[in-house]
Design a protein around this motif. Structure first.
Motif, PDB file in Angstrom:
ATOM      1  N   ALA A 107      10.004  10.635   0.540  1.00 16.38           N
ATOM      2  CA  ALA A 107       9.855   9.415   1.095  1.00 16.38           C
ATOM      3  C   ALA A 107       8.212   9.790   1.366  1.00 16.38           C
ATOM      4  N   VAL A 108       7.659   8.548   0.931  1.00 14.46           N
ATOM      5  CA  VAL A 108       6.067   8.368   1.366  1.00 14.46           C
ATOM      6  C   VAL A 108       6.243   7.512   2.396  1.00 14.46           C
ATOM      7  N   ASP A 109       5.540   8.178   3.521  1.00  9.55           N
ATOM      8  CA  ASP A 109       5.251   7.932   4.841  1.00  9.55           C
ATOM      9  C   ASP A 109       6.473   7.357   5.467  1.00  9.55           C
ATOM     10  N   CYS A 110       7.422   6.720   5.106  1.00  7.17           N
ATOM     11  CA  CYS A 110       8.823   6.870   5.756  1.00  7.17           C
ATOM     12  C   CYS A 110       9.852   6.496   4.699  1.00  7.17           C
ATOM     13  N   PRO A 111      11.173   6.805   4.807  1.00  5.65           N
ATOM     14  CA  PRO A 111      12.196   6.114   4.150  1.00  5.65           C
ATOM     15  C   PRO A 111      12.100   4.902   4.038  1.00  5.65           C
ATOM     16  N   SER A 112      12.273   4.174   2.936  1.00  5.44           N
ATOM     17  CA  SER A 112      11.966   2.720   2.775  1.00  5.44           C
ATOM     18  C   SER A 112      13.215   2.174   3.394  1.00  5.44           C
ATOM     19  N   GLY A 113      12.713   0.948   4.149  1.00  4.09           N
ATOM     20  CA  GLY A 113      13.735   0.283   4.743  1.00  4.09           C
ATOM     21  C   GLY A 113      13.933   0.692   6.310  1.00  4.09           C
ATOM     22  N   ASN A 136       0.586  -1.177  -0.058  1.00  6.29           N
ATOM     23  CA  ASN A 136       0.237  -0.097  -0.147  1.00  6.29           C
ATOM     24  C   ASN A 136       0.723   1.162   0.143  1.00  6.29           C
ATOM     25  N   ASN A 137       2.326   1.124   0.278  1.00  6.04           N
ATOM     26  CA  ASN A 137       3.000   2.254   0.285  1.00  6.04           C
ATOM     27  C   ASN A 137       3.189   2.642  -1.206  1.00  6.04           C
ATOM     28  N   GLY A 138       3.320   1.540  -2.151  1.00  6.14           N
ATOM     29  CA  GLY A 138       3.055   1.912  -3.580  1.00  6.14           C
ATOM     30  C   GLY A 138       2.104   2.617  -3.885  1.00  6.14           C
ATOM     31  N   VAL A 143      10.219  10.067  -5.844  1.00  4.42           N
ATOM     32  CA  VAL A 143       9.422   9.745  -4.935  1.00  4.42           C
ATOM     33  C   VAL A 143       9.573   8.419  -4.490  1.00  4.42           C
ATOM     34  N   ASP A 144      10.042   7.993  -3.127  1.00 10.35           N
ATOM     35  CA  ASP A 144      10.121   6.642  -2.624  1.00 10.35           C
ATOM     36  C   ASP A 144       8.899   6.008  -2.060  1.00 10.35           C
ATOM     37  N   ALA A 145       8.352   5.319  -2.938  1.00  7.51           N
ATOM     38  CA  ALA A 145       7.157   4.757  -2.565  1.00  7.51           C
ATOM     39  C   ALA A 145       7.513   3.374  -2.484  1.00  7.51           C
ATOM     40  N   LEU A 146       8.521   2.811  -2.129  1.00  4.63           N
ATOM     41  CA  LEU A 146       8.578   1.223  -2.233  1.00  4.63           C
ATOM     42  C   LEU A 146       8.296   0.482  -0.831  1.00  4.63           C
ATOM     43  N   LEU A 147       8.534   1.202   0.340  1.00  6.17           N
ATOM     44  CA  LEU A 147       8.386   0.258   1.397  1.00  6.17           C
ATOM     45  C   LEU A 147       7.653   1.280   2.583  1.00  6.17           C
ATOM     46  N   GLY A 148       6.713   1.090   3.158  1.00  2.00           N
ATOM     47  CA  GLY A 148       6.477   1.885   4.156  1.00  2.00           C
ATOM     48  C   GLY A 148       6.621   1.042   5.547  1.00  2.00           C
TER      49      GLY A 148
HETATM   50  K   LIG Z   1       8.513   4.862   1.712  1.00  2.00           K
END
Ligand SMILES: [K+]
Ligand SMILES: NC(=O)C1=CN([C@@H]2O[C@H](COP(=O)(O)OP(=O)(O)OC[C@H]3O[C@@H](n4cnc5c(N)ncnc54)[C@H](O)[C@@H]3O)[C@@H](O)[C@H]2O)[C@@H](O)CC1
Length: 517
Positions: free
Chosen positions: A158-164, A56-58, A122-127
């Motif tokens: 970063a979307v929601d948080c930096p991925s990782g 859902n981060n994506g 935009v980093d929307a890989l992992l939240g």
């Molecule tokens: K993210």
């Protein structure tokens, strides 16, 4: 606004969904809220590359991509998984965006069209769904993104948080570094940890929930809980209504400090600003201070007594020195002032060396140490991650407001939850920043704000003024306190614009982000 753990955020989401707000609506609110952040932060469209994960981060990233494309931004979407592997909502948002001709798509395995300087990734890989250390194939993408960023100088959102990054993050694990983290709903505790600041960058909270989380805990200083604190400006008014400020400081070699403080007190709307400075720098201060500032000699005690009695707030310390004259002046102020005070710079060293000064201050003071001054005040060293605790310890012990300056400036009070700031940038790590902050705080106090409210609002405004200055001048390097002081009006304007939010109709303060006056 409360800072939550990832578990508390999940619980809030579940309650919101059980009340009939679908997960899709929450995702739309998140993505659209982030688009609003982008439209505000970048004054014109830039090339955007959205890295989309399969969860859902994506999905949030795809809503953001769709909205930016609608506003005419050139958007490329980079898929890291085929739709069959996506979460149902992410797949739905992919279906929506794939029909937009204006969005270019990069399928899994294809080379990524990294933008150049001035562009945005935009980093929307992992939240908050990440579990443990990030595995391949994402791991290599993280390394590549960080490398490209260091070579091409694009910005990363970063979307929601930096991925990782997660609550259980271990040093050495891969993470995508961001310039700005737009976090969904509420601030997450791990984003505010000082040791993660380089990954997280600046924090913007994107409200999506209608419910206020209950319980106690640290709070984030955000526009929706600060805008209504701005002192009202009635049309029928005179200068006496906006407070009288007295700033006491300056000595040989340190004449500029009070000038910057006076400029900032004017900048937040104080009605009258006076400076009392030492004889040796009087002419320098009088000629350098804003034309609107009244400058007096601190040696004239009769006049100083009158000025202190008439003032609504006093700022003491910038450049005042540490000699016997300064000590005697500190004693004089403790005995002769009844209005709230801000103790800063040399005044903090005087407090550390003469702890009996604390007793006269009672509940009327804000102290604004940087970590070095804090160590002197406490009489011991402390680790980076202890900053919130030591600020709270001093505030409780001395019954005052502690503004412990740093990457997420901490505001501690004996009576309110700890607050952490979301504005500011490394450009503030330069001489004079503290003097400007003192001027902001004393200017707000003089306009009638409580010491708790002035501290929270002042810290946010000071950081936002620095952020706006960097936005206009395009570099943190060389940012001066005077430039920050000049941006305070813009910072107030941006707070009024950002303070209203369509969700969570009631803030903890009970006014829901609306200006009740
Ligand atoms: K993210
Ligand atoms: N919590 C909320 O209230 C809301 C959350 N939303 C978004 O949803 C996100 C959470 O979504 P999800 O729960 O789908 O999780 P994420 O999208 O954060 O990640 C889930 C995916 O990550 C993969 N993954 C987990 N650990 C991994 C590892 N170590 N290495 C490689 N891959 C790994 C999983 O296989 C899964 O496919 C939030 O961060 C936020 O962006 C929003 O849509 C709106 C509401």
């Amino acid at each position: 606004m409360r800072i939550l753990t990832a578990t508390e955020i999940r619980e809030l989401e579940a309650r919101e969904v059980s009340r009939g707000v679908s997960e899709e609506i929450l995702m739309e609110r998140a993505g659209k809220g982030m688009a609003r952040v982008c439209l505000r932060e970048w004054d014109r469209p830039c090339s955007v590359v959205v890295l989309v994960g399969k969860g859902n981060n994506g999905g949030d990233g795809l809503v953001l991509a769709r909205e930016l494309a609608r506003f005419g931004w050139p958007v490329s979407v980079v898929l890291t998984a085929w739709p069959e592997a996506m979460s149902p909502l992410c797949a739905k948002k992919w279906k929506e965006i794939s029909s937009l001709r204006c969005v270019s798509v990069c399928c899994p395995g294809q080379p990524i069209p990294w933008p150049g300087g001035g562009g945005l990734v935009v980093d929307a890989l992992l939240g908050i769904g990440v579990k443990g250390e990030v595995q391949e194939p994402l791991r290599s993408l993280f390394v590549e993104c960080n490398r490209q960023r260091s070579e091409r100088f694009f910005s990363v959102l970063a979307v929601d948080c930096p991925s990782g990054l997660s609550e259980g993050f271990q040093p050495g694990w891969p993470v995508i570094g961001a310039d700005l983290t737009a976090t969904v709903g509420y601030g997450k505790e791990f984003l505010f940890r000082e040791e993660f600041a380089d990954y997280v960058g600046r924090i913007e909270v994107v409200p999506i929930f209608e419910e206020q989380p209950s319980g106690e805990g640290a709070e984030a200083l955000v526009p929706s809980s600060l805008a209504y604190l701005l002192p009202p400006r009635p049309k029928l008014c005179h200068k006496g209504q906006f407070g009288r400020v007295l700033i006491i400081g300056g000595s040989l070699g340190f004449a500029g400090a009070v000038v910057m403080a006076a400029q900032a007190a004017h900048g937040v709307g104080a009605g009258l600003v006076c400076v009392a400075t030492r004889d040796e720098v009087y002419t320098v201060v009088a000629s350098k201070a804003p034309a609107e500032t009244m400058v007096f000699r601190v040696e004239n005690r009769e006049l100083l007594t009158q000025l202190a009695a008439r003032s609504n707030a006093i700022g003491f310390g910038p450049g005042i020195g540490l000699d016997s004259t300064a000590v005697e002046l500190a004693r004089f102020l403790v005995e002769n002032t009844r209005c709230p005070m801000v103790w800063d710079a040399d005044a903090l060293t005087l407090l550390a060396h003469h702890p009996e000064l604390w007793t006269g201050m009672k509940k009327r003071a804000i102290v604004t140490p940087h970590p070095g001054e804090m160590r002197r005040l406490l009489g011991r060293d402390f680790a980076l991650e202890e900053r919130p605790f030591v600020a709270q310890e001093l505030a409780t012990e001395k019954d005052c407001i502690v503004v412990l300056k740093g990457v997420r400036t901490v505001v501690a009070s004996p009576t309110r939850p700890l607050r952490l700031n979301t504005t500011g940038n490394p450009g503030l790590a330069a001489g004079g920043s503290g003097d400007t902050l003192t001027g902001v705080l004393v200017g707000l106090l003089a306009q009638g704000l409580s010491i708790e409210d002035a501290a929270g609002l002042g810290v946010w405004l000071h950081g936002r003024a620095a952020d706006l200055a960097v936005r206009y001048r395009k570099a943190e390097e060389g940012l001066t306190a005077t430039e920050v002081g000049r941006m305070l009006g813009q910072a107030i304007h941006s707070l009024r614009q950002e303070g209203w939010t369509p969700y969570h109709p009631r803030t903890n303060d009970g006014f829901g982000g609306f200006n009740p006056r």
